[in-house]
Design a protein around this motif. Structure first.
Motif, mmCIF file in Angstrom:
data_model
loop_
_atom_site.group_PDB
_atom_site.id
_atom_site.type_symbol
_atom_site.label_atom_id
_atom_site.label_comp_id
_atom_site.label_asym_id
_atom_site.label_seq_id
_atom_site.Cartn_x
_atom_site.Cartn_y
_atom_site.Cartn_z
ATOM 1 N N GLN A 70 0.861 -1.181 0.000
ATOM 2 C CA GLN A 70 0.000 0.000 0.000
ATOM 3 C C GLN A 70 0.898 1.232 0.000
ATOM 4 N N GLY A 71 1.006 1.853 -1.161
ATOM 5 C CA GLY A 71 1.895 3.001 -1.275
ATOM 6 C C GLY A 71 3.327 2.586 -1.014
ATOM 7 N N LYS A 72 3.965 3.254 -0.056
ATOM 8 C CA LYS A 72 5.350 2.945 0.278
ATOM 9 C C LYS A 72 5.476 1.818 1.310
ATOM 10 N N HIS A 73 4.349 1.351 1.802
ATOM 11 C CA HIS A 73 4.372 0.384 2.894
ATOM 12 C C HIS A 73 4.067 -1.034 2.411
ATOM 13 N N ARG A 74 4.718 -2.001 3.062
ATOM 14 C CA ARG A 74 4.478 -3.412 2.792
ATOM 15 C C ARG A 74 3.976 -4.059 4.081
ATOM 16 N N PHE A 75 2.826 -4.702 3.978
ATOM 17 C CA PHE A 75 2.226 -5.344 5.136
ATOM 18 C C PHE A 75 2.232 -6.859 4.947
ATOM 19 N N TYR A 76 2.569 -7.564 6.023
ATOM 20 C CA TYR A 76 2.687 -9.017 5.973
ATOM 21 C C TYR A 76 1.576 -9.668 6.797
ATOM 22 N N SER A 77 1.013 -10.743 6.267
ATOM 23 C CA SER A 77 -0.001 -11.509 6.988
ATOM 24 C C SER A 77 0.178 -12.981 6.649
ATOM 25 N N LEU A 78 -0.471 -13.859 7.421
ATOM 26 C CA LEU A 78 -0.403 -15.278 7.111
ATOM 27 C C LEU A 78 -1.022 -15.538 5.746
ATOM 28 N N GLU A 79 -0.525 -16.542 5.067
ATOM 29 C CA GLU A 79 -1.031 -16.879 3.736
ATOM 30 C C GLU A 79 -2.506 -17.265 3.780
ATOM 31 N N GLY A 80 -2.956 -17.814 4.892
ATOM 32 C CA GLY A 80 -4.364 -18.175 5.002
ATOM 33 C C GLY A 80 -4.630 -18.995 6.244
ATOM 34 N N PRO A 81 -5.882 -19.409 6.430
ATOM 35 C CA PRO A 81 -6.270 -20.155 7.635
ATOM 36 C C PRO A 81 -5.587 -21.504 7.768
ATOM 37 N N ASP A 82 -5.196 -22.139 6.654
ATOM 38 C CA ASP A 82 -4.512 -23.427 6.746
ATOM 39 C C ASP A 82 -3.177 -23.280 7.468
ATOM 40 N N VAL A 83 -2.492 -22.159 7.226
ATOM 41 C CA VAL A 83 -1.224 -21.908 7.914
ATOM 42 C C VAL A 83 -1.476 -21.745 9.411
ATOM 43 N N ALA A 84 -2.529 -21.013 9.753
ATOM 44 C CA ALA A 84 -2.870 -20.819 11.165
ATOM 45 C C ALA A 84 -3.193 -22.152 11.836
ATOM 46 N N SER A 85 -3.887 -23.033 11.125
ATOM 47 C CA SER A 85 -4.235 -24.345 11.685
ATOM 48 C C SER A 85 -2.983 -25.164 11.965
ATOM 49 N N VAL A 86 -2.013 -25.098 11.058
ATOM 50 C CA VAL A 86 -0.750 -25.821 11.253
ATOM 51 C C VAL A 86 -0.020 -25.280 12.483
ATOM 52 N N LEU A 87 0.028 -23.956 12.620
ATOM 53 C CA LEU A 87 0.718 -23.353 13.765
ATOM 54 C C LEU A 87 0.027 -23.722 15.072
ATOM 55 N N GLU A 88 -1.298 -23.728 15.057
ATOM 56 C CA GLU A 88 -2.055 -24.100 16.254
ATOM 57 C C GLU A 88 -1.751 -25.547 16.634
ATOM 58 N N ALA A 89 -1.719 -26.428 15.627
ATOM 59 C CA ALA A 89 -1.431 -27.839 15.882
ATOM 60 C C ALA A 89 -0.006 -28.032 16.405
ATOM 61 N N LEU A 90 0.942 -27.258 15.893
ATOM 62 C CA LEU A 90 2.321 -27.345 16.376
ATOM 63 C C LEU A 90 2.417 -26.906 17.838
ATOM 64 N N ASN A 91 1.616 -25.905 18.204
ATOM 65 C CA ASN A 91 1.590 -25.478 19.607
ATOM 66 C C ASN A 91 1.116 -26.616 20.504
ATOM 67 N N VAL A 92 0.122 -27.356 20.019
ATOM 68 C CA VAL A 92 -0.388 -28.498 20.782
ATOM 69 C C VAL A 92 0.709 -29.549 20.929
ATOM 70 N N LEU A 93 1.382 -29.855 19.810
ATOM 71 C CA LEU A 93 2.436 -30.864 19.827
ATOM 72 C C LEU A 93 3.592 -30.440 20.729
ATOM 73 N N ALA A 94 3.967 -29.181 20.659
ATOM 74 C CA ALA A 94 5.092 -28.687 21.460
ATOM 75 C C ALA A 94 4.791 -28.750 22.952
ATOM 76 N N GLY A 95 3.528 -28.587 23.297
ATOM 77 C CA GLY A 95 3.167 -28.616 24.713
ATOM 78 C C GLY A 95 2.477 -29.895 25.118
ATOM 79 N N SER A 96 2.639 -30.945 24.308
ATOM 80 C CA SER A 96 1.978 -32.222 24.577
ATOM 81 C C SER A 96 2.316 -32.730 25.969
ATOM 82 N N PRO A 97 1.311 -32.987 26.796
ATOM 83 C CA PRO A 97 1.569 -33.376 28.182
ATOM 84 C C PRO A 97 2.056 -34.810 28.314
ATOM 85 N N ARG A 98 2.971 -35.033 29.247
ATOM 86 C CA ARG A 98 3.430 -36.385 29.550
ATOM 87 C C ARG A 98 2.493 -37.051 30.544
ATOM 88 N N ASP A 99 2.009 -36.256 31.483
ATOM 89 C CA ASP A 99 1.078 -36.781 32.477
ATOM 90 C C ASP A 99 -0.253 -36.066 32.302
#
Length: 234
Positions: A70-99
């Motif tokens: 937009q004019g002189k500015h460049r704005f960045y966003s996620l490519e779409g909801p599928d990317v967000a779903s992957v990130l959400e799932a990775l958060n679950v995996l990273a914090g997967s409980p042992r007990d």
């Protein structure tokens, strides 16, 4: 080179793009659905502007983010909801409980937040459960178990909220699906339907979004409406 090997290479490239700590911070910052400049993302990732540009270029080449000029500015966003779903799932995996699972999510984010463009957290999960209990959501086709459709009651209920179901179905994304919530370890409603529901909640002031985080605050109007419409006590 066979198709399976090509797929393995593609997965490896995406994983490598996400796996760098600074890039992971940038991606998670964009999980609230808002676009940001490279300068803002550099601050989030605690890197120099020039280093941020290199990281953003890598994320763009991996099709994880998009750029809007937009004019002189460049704005960045996620490519779409599928990317967000992957990130959400990775958060679950990273914090997967042992007990037994004990959430460590900050209380405001755990209560209610955005997951890209739908409602997550305790409120999002409870809303998902109430929609199923009310018989509004049904299982999708046998060929796609990770999907929801609407019953006739569900169609009437969502249309009563002002959601155009036909237009929502026509969008180029999954209509409705369970999205595993990283703080609750149970699903909230994702897809185009989840986005439409968040849009209604914001427009009708059921929830108010923080300016600098993904947290959502449920208003007194929202608590009343969710109790009356869905039998949900927040």
């Amino acid at each position: 080179m066979n198709v399976e090997h090509l797929a393995d290479n593609a997965v490896s490239k995406i994983a490598a793009a996400i796996g760098e700590p600074a890039r992971a911070l940038m991606l998670h910052c964009l999980m609230d659905g808002h676009a940001r400049t490279s300068t803002e993302l550099a601050v989030v990732a605690e890197v120099s502007p020039s280093t941020a540009s290199v990281h953003l270029s890598r994320l763009k080449s991996a099709h994880l983010i998009r750029v809007l000029v937009q004019g002189k500015h460049r704005f960045y966003s996620l490519e779409g909801p599928d990317v967000a779903s992957v990130l959400e799932a990775l958060n679950v995996l990273a914090g997967s409980p042992r007990d037994k699972f004990v959430p460590s999510t900050p209380s405001r984010l755990r209560a209610a937040r955005t997951c890209y463009d739908h409602i997550a957290g305790t409120v999002g999960v409870a809303l998902h459960d109430r929609l199923k209990a009310l018989g509004w959501l049904s299982a999708g086709s046998k060929s796609n178990d990770n999907a929801y459709d609407l019953t006739s009651n569900g169609t009437k209920g969502f249309e009563a909220l002002g959601i155009d179901i036909e237009a929502t179905r026509s969008l180029r994304r999954r209509f409705a699906c369970p999205c595993l919530d990283w703080s609750e370890r149970r699903p909230h409603v994702g897809g185009a339907l989840g986005a439409a529901l968040l849009n209604v909640a914001l427009k009708r002031k059921w929830v108010v979004q923080d300016l600098d985080s993904r947290a959502l605050s449920v208003t007194s109007v929202g608590r009343r409406e969710m109790r009356v419409r869905f039998g949900l006590v927040t």
